[in-house]
Write an enzyme that holds these catalytic residues in place. Structure first.
Site, PDB file in Angstrom:
ATOM      1  N   TYR A   1      -3.755  12.524   0.687  1.00  7.94           N
ATOM      2  CA  TYR A   1      -3.035  11.551  -0.156  1.00  7.94           C
ATOM      3  C   TYR A   1      -1.854  12.251  -0.850  1.00  7.94           C
ATOM      4  O   TYR A   1      -0.722  11.762  -0.818  1.00  7.94           O
ATOM      5  CB  TYR A   1      -3.996  10.969  -1.200  1.00  7.94           C
ATOM      6  CG  TYR A   1      -3.370   9.945  -2.117  1.00  7.94           C
ATOM      7  CD1 TYR A   1      -3.459   8.583  -1.833  1.00  7.94           C
ATOM      8  CD2 TYR A   1      -2.689  10.325  -3.270  1.00  7.94           C
ATOM      9  CE1 TYR A   1      -2.877   7.651  -2.682  1.00  7.94           C
ATOM     10  CE2 TYR A   1      -2.100   9.401  -4.109  1.00  7.94           C
ATOM     11  CZ  TYR A   1      -2.208   8.063  -3.813  1.00  7.94           C
ATOM     12  OH  TYR A   1      -1.636   7.130  -4.644  1.00  7.94           O
TER      13      TYR A   1
ATOM     14  N   ASP B   1      -4.454   1.049  -9.184  1.00  9.97           N
ATOM     15  CA  ASP B   1      -5.892   0.825  -9.315  1.00  9.97           C
ATOM     16  C   ASP B   1      -6.296   0.606 -10.773  1.00  9.97           C
ATOM     17  O   ASP B   1      -7.041  -0.327 -11.101  1.00  9.97           O
ATOM     18  CB  ASP B   1      -6.672   2.019  -8.752  1.00  9.97           C
ATOM     19  CG  ASP B   1      -6.307   2.306  -7.312  1.00  9.97           C
ATOM     20  OD1 ASP B   1      -5.604   1.479  -6.708  1.00  9.97           O
ATOM     21  OD2 ASP B   1      -6.722   3.357  -6.795  1.00  9.97           O
TER      22      ASP B   1
ATOM     23  N   GLU C   1       0.852  -1.197   0.000  1.00  7.67           N
ATOM     24  CA  GLU C   1       0.000   0.000   0.000  1.00  7.67           C
ATOM     25  C   GLU C   1       0.885   1.243   0.000  1.00  7.67           C
ATOM     26  O   GLU C   1       1.879   1.300   0.741  1.00  7.67           O
ATOM     27  CB  GLU C   1      -0.892  -0.049   1.233  1.00  7.67           C
ATOM     28  CG  GLU C   1      -2.313   0.376   1.016  1.00  7.67           C
ATOM     29  CD  GLU C   1      -3.091  -0.502   0.054  1.00  7.67           C
ATOM     30  OE1 GLU C   1      -3.081  -0.204  -1.158  1.00  7.67           O
ATOM     31  OE2 GLU C   1      -3.730  -1.470   0.499  1.00  7.67           O
TER      32      GLU C   1
END
Ligand code: GLA
Length: 386
Positions: free
Chosen positions: A223, A173, A35
């Protein structure tokens, strides 16, 4: 996704007439481990899920794009040559994809489209990548005779996030959404872009997601801040070690050398990333050996790093992680960008019912809402349905 196909087709004919378009689908994703490593040139280990976006699309012989979002009950229109694009943020994902395809030589013309999804929004399962990949795949097929190869389709989705949405995301993604394969996870090296499919059918275990139903309003700016922290550390390391381009190229010793030149916050972020890089590789070896205990242990370590060092968890996700630990769940961690969304849990079959029941009860009594439960089914990537 087949269930929503019919809805999409009904809405399409209601809004755009009876002449049928083509139907395409793209999935959301899970990530077993790895991650916040993608934009650091590290490894990720995602897979596509059986939930995603379905769209029916038909060229309309004009320069106008007319979009209908069934879930939001909202219509948006823009001219394909418009430099600014639509205001509605959901439509900007599709506008961005059109512009990026055009920039790569695909002659995208006007079209009508209706779409819907069953991948939950803001749950860390990449609903936005599913939209981008669905339209990139479809428009490349309809207007480009598939001239753009699959990796570039994923990059088109990523560029859309960067330029039209303002999220400086990595490639994971969109990659997982385009490249997903039923029953397989994919290890992607985000530096070399080499990837490998791993059959994933753990005997005696299930993967289950618990959605905390928390959405962080400032998730995209937070983010981008994390990404900046990593880049700050890289610039200090690179001043001493010119070959270092991302944290992938850095090691513990290099990090230690710049400890006093960076903020504590930035240091902690880099520490998490370097540790996570090693954990992904350990998980790959463990999976090959069928050693799920090690896989689970690494998932907990990742959660601790994301919570204490990278600081992308929240009390609700930490609580779900604690419940998993108390129930004896093999592995559990926050999944995706964080700041809300889901935990991913590797659970022994015999513990599954008790875990889900306990998590629902405890979470409800503390937060007055139940977590939503999704059993993970690893599915296929972007495709044409009809
Ligand atoms: C989001 C981003 C990805 C990745 C994950 C964290 O999902 O879109 O590129 O950085 O967060 O691993």
């Amino acid at each position: 996704m087949n269930l929503i196909k019919k809805d999409v087709q009904d809405y399409f004919s209601e809004n755009f007439g009876n002449e049928r378009g083509s139907v395409y689908a793209s999935p959301g994703r899970i990530n077993l481990i790895g991650e916040h490593t993608d934009y650091n040139g590290g490894f990720v280990f995602p897979g596509a899920v059986d939930k995603g976006i379905v769209a029916e699309i038909k060229a309309n012989s004009s320069d106008k794009v007319r979009l209908y979002s069934i879930d939001l009950r909202d219509l948006s229109e823009f001219d394909i040559n418009d430099e600014n694009g639509p205001r509605a943020s959901w439509a900007r994902y599709i506008y961005g994809v059109c512009r990026e395809l055009i920039a790569r030589g695909v002659k995208v013309k006007g079209f009508d489209a209706a779409f819907a999804g069953d991948v939950p929004l803001g749950a860390g399962m990449s609903s936005s990548a599913a939209i981008e990949s669905c339209f990139a795949f479809a428009l490349n097929d309809m207007f480009g005779d598939n001239m753009i190869e699959k990796f570039e389709l994923a990059k088109i989705g990523q560029a859309t996030e960067h330029k039209y949405i303002g999220v400086n995301c990595g490639i994971m993604d969109q990659f997982a959404s385009v490249f997903g394969k039923k029953g397989h996870l994919i290890r992607l090296d985000c530096r070399s872009l080499e990837y490998e499919y791993f059959p994933f059918n753990p005997q005696g275990y299930k993967l289950v997601l618990l959605n905390s139903c928390v959405k962080h309003e400032l998730a995209s700016s937070a983010y981008n801040d994390r990404r900046r922290s990593c880049e700050n550390v890289v610039s200090k390391i690179a001043a001493k070690h010119p070959g270092v381009e991302t944290l992938r190229d850095a090691d513990w010793k290099m990090l230690d050398e710049v400890k006093n030149e960076v903020s504590q916050e930035d240091y902690n972020c880099a520490k998490y990333v370097i540790g996570e890089k090693e954990r992904v590789l350990a998980v790959c070896d463990a999976l090959k050996a069928g050693d799920y205990e090690t896989v689970g242990k690494k998932m907990y370590e990742t959660h601790n790093g994301l919570s204490n060092d990278y600081k992308v968890s929240c009390p609700e996700l930490d609580y779900l992680n604690d419940i998993a630990k108390e129930c004896g769940v093999t592995g559990s961690r926050v999944m995706g960008g964080g700041f809300g969304g889901c935990t991913i849990n590797l659970v022994k079959d015999e513990l599954y019912d008790e875990f889900v029941k306990t998590a629902k009860e405890k979470y409800k009594s503390r937060y007055n809402k139940e977590p939503l439960v999704y059993d993970v089914v690893v599915g296929d990537g972007s495709r044409k349905l009809s």
